[in-house]
Scaffold this motif. Sequence first.
Motif, PDB file in Angstrom:
ATOM      1  N   PRO A  96     -21.590 -23.905  25.588  1.00  0.00           N
ATOM      2  CA  PRO A  96     -21.232 -24.531  26.873  1.00  0.00           C
ATOM      3  C   PRO A  96     -19.736 -24.818  26.967  1.00  0.00           C
ATOM      4  N   SER A 253     -20.022  -7.845  29.235  1.00  0.00           N
ATOM      5  CA  SER A 253     -20.313  -6.619  29.983  1.00  0.00           C
ATOM      6  C   SER A 253     -21.108  -6.987  31.230  1.00  0.00           C
TER       7      SER A 253
ATOM      8  N   LYS B  12     -29.702  -5.830  35.856  1.00  0.00           N
ATOM      9  CA  LYS B  12     -28.469  -5.586  35.115  1.00  0.00           C
ATOM     10  C   LYS B  12     -28.212  -4.093  35.055  1.00  0.00           C
ATOM     11  N   TYR B  14     -25.372  -1.634  33.636  1.00  0.00           N
ATOM     12  CA  TYR B  14     -24.158  -1.586  32.817  1.00  0.00           C
ATOM     13  C   TYR B  14     -23.126  -0.663  33.456  1.00  0.00           C
ATOM     14  N   CYS B  52     -28.491 -16.192  28.023  1.00  0.00           N
ATOM     15  CA  CYS B  52     -27.624 -16.982  27.140  1.00  0.00           C
ATOM     16  C   CYS B  52     -26.143 -16.897  27.505  1.00  0.00           C
ATOM     17  N   GLY B  53     -25.765 -15.955  28.370  1.00  0.00           N
ATOM     18  CA  GLY B  53     -24.369 -15.930  28.830  1.00  0.00           C
ATOM     19  C   GLY B  53     -23.477 -14.869  28.211  1.00  0.00           C
ATOM     20  N   MET B  54     -24.047 -13.962  27.393  1.00  0.00           N
ATOM     21  CA  MET B  54     -23.190 -12.927  26.804  1.00  0.00           C
ATOM     22  C   MET B  54     -22.994 -11.744  27.742  1.00  0.00           C
ATOM     23  N   VAL B  55     -23.903 -11.600  28.684  1.00  0.00           N
ATOM     24  CA  VAL B  55     -23.848 -10.481  29.620  1.00  0.00           C
ATOM     25  C   VAL B  55     -24.011 -11.058  31.031  1.00  0.00           C
ATOM     26  N   ASN B  56     -23.200 -10.572  31.960  1.00  0.00           N
ATOM     27  CA  ASN B  56     -23.336 -11.019  33.352  1.00  0.00           C
ATOM     28  C   ASN B  56     -24.402 -10.194  34.057  1.00  0.00           C
ATOM     29  N   PHE B  73     -23.228 -23.732  34.118  1.00  0.00           N
ATOM     30  CA  PHE B  73     -23.458 -23.098  32.810  1.00  0.00           C
ATOM     31  C   PHE B  73     -23.412 -24.081  31.643  1.00  0.00           C
ATOM     32  N   ARG B  74     -22.619 -25.140  31.786  1.00  0.00           N
ATOM     33  CA  ARG B  74     -22.526 -26.074  30.655  1.00  0.00           C
ATOM     34  C   ARG B  74     -23.858 -26.770  30.401  1.00  0.00           C
ATOM     35  N   ARG B  77     -26.471 -24.146  29.147  1.00  0.00           N
ATOM     36  CA  ARG B  77     -26.288 -23.637  27.786  1.00  0.00           C
ATOM     37  C   ARG B  77     -26.474 -24.705  26.718  1.00  0.00           C
ATOM     38  N   ARG B  78     -26.228 -25.969  27.084  1.00  0.00           N
ATOM     39  CA  ARG B  78     -26.418 -27.043  26.117  1.00  0.00           C
ATOM     40  C   ARG B  78     -27.860 -27.081  25.609  1.00  0.00           C
ATOM     41  N   LEU B  82     -29.594 -19.813  20.158  1.00  0.00           N
ATOM     42  CA  LEU B  82     -29.830 -18.369  20.093  1.00  0.00           C
ATOM     43  C   LEU B  82     -29.679 -17.861  18.662  1.00  0.00           C
ATOM     44  N   PRO B  84     -29.324 -14.345  17.105  1.00  0.00           N
ATOM     45  CA  PRO B  84     -29.172 -12.960  17.540  1.00  0.00           C
ATOM     46  C   PRO B  84     -29.874 -11.989  16.591  1.00  0.00           C
TER      47      PRO B  84
END
Lengths: 253, 308
Positions: A96, A253, B12, B14, B52-56, B73-74, B77-78, B82, B84
């Motif tokens: 965050p 991405s 999504k 790419y 989780c915010g790694m990909v838009n 998002f804060r 995400r709190r 995750l 991976p």
Amino acid sequence: MNFTAIKAIYVFEMTRFFRTLLQSFVSPVLSTSLYFVVFGTAIGSRINMVEGVSYAAFIVPGLIMLTVMTQSTANASFGIYFPKFIGTVYELLSAPISFLEIVIGYVGAAASKAFLVGLIILGTAHLFVDLTIAHPVAMLAFLVMTCFSFALLGFIIGIWAKNFEQLQLIPLLVITPLVFLGGSFYSVSMLPPVWQTITMFNPVVYLISGFRWAFFGTADVSIGLSLLAIALFTGICIAVIGWIFKTGYRLKS
Amino acid sequence: MPAIVSAKDVVKIYDGGFEALKGVSLDIEQGEILALLGPNGAGKTTLISVICGMVNATSGKITVGGHDIVDDFRAARRLIGLVPQEIALEPFEKVINSVRFSRGLFGKPRDDAHIEHILRQLSLWDKKDARVKELSGGMKRRVLIAKALSHEPRVLFLDEPTAGVDVELRKDMWDIVRGLRADGVTIILTTHYIEEAEAIADRVGVINGGEILLVSDKAELMTQMGRKQLRIDLHEPVGKVPEALASYDLEIGPDGRSLIYTYDTKGERTGITALLGDLAAEGLVLKDVSTSQSSLEDIFVGLVEGAA
């Protein structure tokens, strides 16, 4: 603002720095000492005074700038490139925190390291030459600004780089030549007129000149121009980082 | 109860034009364990990466705990932890520092007692001062889990958590997952091992080609799985099911030489003994007998192949 996160990044990065003391401290100090011995003492003893100071003393500000610029760029670019390379960047992206906080953490740590190295080299220089600093506050301010602006540049390089070769490319092919040709070891007035004009397009000249003014009170260009140059450079870096932030360039991405 | 994670029409695409998610909608209930099943390249990791915010996401809307993952998002995400799929750890850092760093990143104040609790739970306490690069692959995976749990998440994503993991760690991991669920943590795990989903999940989602094909209660799926078929091959073909056997709900096999009896293994009586007795009484001569089970795997394969 997630200050805990900024602190976490800062502490993590500084730990890396102190874990690799040899590489972080000893190597820049050793290479700078070699410059003092070779240029300052051996060659410098045969060179007349430059702008009223001994040559050995004259090169001190340039040497500090040389190291500080390369160190802040290298620290910041590696700092953000390494998580991308090993994959731990997932954690930064899923935490965050905003991009601004990531930048403050990494750039702050990279600049701090370079600042420390700069101070150590200044201390080392004292062992070789007599130095009096005309404007100590201005000197520190210039040092801090240079550390931050070049760490910002390094951060951009680290985001942009897709491999280790690209990571080294700009520091080796652009920054090092600009710093060497930026008056680290000579006064611009020592150059032939044509080269004096060409040199004025090198932004590093203004930074080194301003820093040298803080030491000796004399400079190649006016202090106002130097301040303008560093402000402009920092502004461009911040703008690029803002653009990366908006687009997620090479991070998301 | 409102869903803790809610995805609506998430798409999504790419940069290369590959459409990894084709309008995924999914509601994940608070406190459940959801297993996302799917073959490689189905979109499991992309879906998790978007949440989780790694990909838009290209389009669509996702909320976690009611917080939009983009606008807020804060807060979103709190809540999220995750683990991976790939092992990604700073190799030169000490285990404990690495875990503390994760907690700090999520804005939580240092809490050594909590970190110690997690490391002990994952049998990492002895290794707390070891450098990550000195650890075995299984130990590194434990560190990843410890990092994900360091900030006390309410929703935990485990992306292929048991890929390349030995039996012991797998068992430890499921113990931890069950413990977390008991504390009310929602768990989403992706896997292509069906047994794993069977062993632990409350609900199972099947994803393939960027689309959710099915989300179902595991117990319901197990009911289907509980059904078995008994195939009785006969010496002589039969035209129809003999009258005396009408009560067994038999079907004639496609070759006309076999009878197929579907029964429930969970039932008190399967009726097999009685059926075999009645078959003998009818004078039918048996050639062979075999049983087959419709497994979650059959359902899964059927769904995935049907969609392809």
